[in-house]
Motif scaffolding. Sequence first.
Motif: not given
Length: 374
Positions: A307-310, A312-315, A342-344, A348-349
């Motif tokens: 459920e971590a997002r980049d 652009a809001g993508r999972f 790197a993706f996020t 992640p939070r």
Amino acid sequence: MRRARGEPGWLRGEPPPRWARLAPVLALLVLVLAQRATPGDVELGYFLAGLPPVAAFAYGAAGTAFFAALVLVLLGVPGIGVAHAQGADLATVAAVGLLSVVIAWVRRRRDAQLVSVRTVAEAAQLAVLPPLPGRVGPVRCAGLYRAAQRGTLIGGDLYDVRAGPYGVRALVGDVQGHGLAAVATVAALLGAFREAVLDDAELAAVAARLDRRLLADARAASVEHPELFATAVLLEFPPGLDLVRIVSCGHPPVLLLRGTAVEELAVVPGPPIGLGLGLAGPGPPVAAEVPVRPGDRLLLHTDGVTEARDAAGRFYPLADRVPAAEADPAGLVLAVWRDLVAFTGGGPRDDVALLVLSLDGPPQPSGDAGPATT
């Protein structure tokens, strides 16, 4: 002492970095040289009065007192040629130096108390969730945990791997909430799991024990927390068998990595259920049996990963990005975490737990020894 992610050690009571201790010394040299290089009608020496407060952040009371006395000498002795303060000016500089000494003394006491408190807190957290060994019985394992709440080692996620009379069993779970408020529930689930590894012959019975633990704790909880809920996945490597048994209670699916192929193991048909809702209601959980080979890796995770997002809001697409070619469990865990960061764009939070299990060599009976820290 283990350092919390993203938190400088010198803000946690640890010794200040070298640059902080060198700062007042360098500032002193720069000011003295600058004063000597400027015309006599330009006074730069009075900036020396700011050195004791700066020293108070990096030195103790004695070190700060030394800087304060040195500044008074430089300002009060005309022959030195830095500056010349008299009367009220010297008294003001002396007052600033004395206040800096008091600040340094209070800071050192506060730092000592902070170190003591954090040492006790970290010892308690590590007692709840100790580091995983590199091997439990015939199973190689590696785990990674990142708590969402700053300054903590554990939050609302959990994992453990234990050997018992019925084989090697593993647990990955995610309790309702995160941070320190969820630690009590995490401790209760881990305690129930470690007992069940020794006592319960069926993996479904282990899940039922965890469910009863949450139901009992929920009944005893205050009205502010009337319900305790968790998702979890349980794995069992039976002695002498080339398979793994899996019971999932509303948890993200386990990934099977075989060579460079990645497969999601959808082991529970129908709507997902979670711990703390009463497993006897919708029906007892069913253990699925999945054949495994030496070298296969099983990747377990919590929803803090998927459920971590980049930006652009993508999972995060774990199944598509997992480096399946990485054969070493510890290397695989680190590779997934680095890619997730790197993706996020920084990590992640939410709480994140990753666990990789690999059957190393032919299955063999496992003993009763639990995991030891490494």
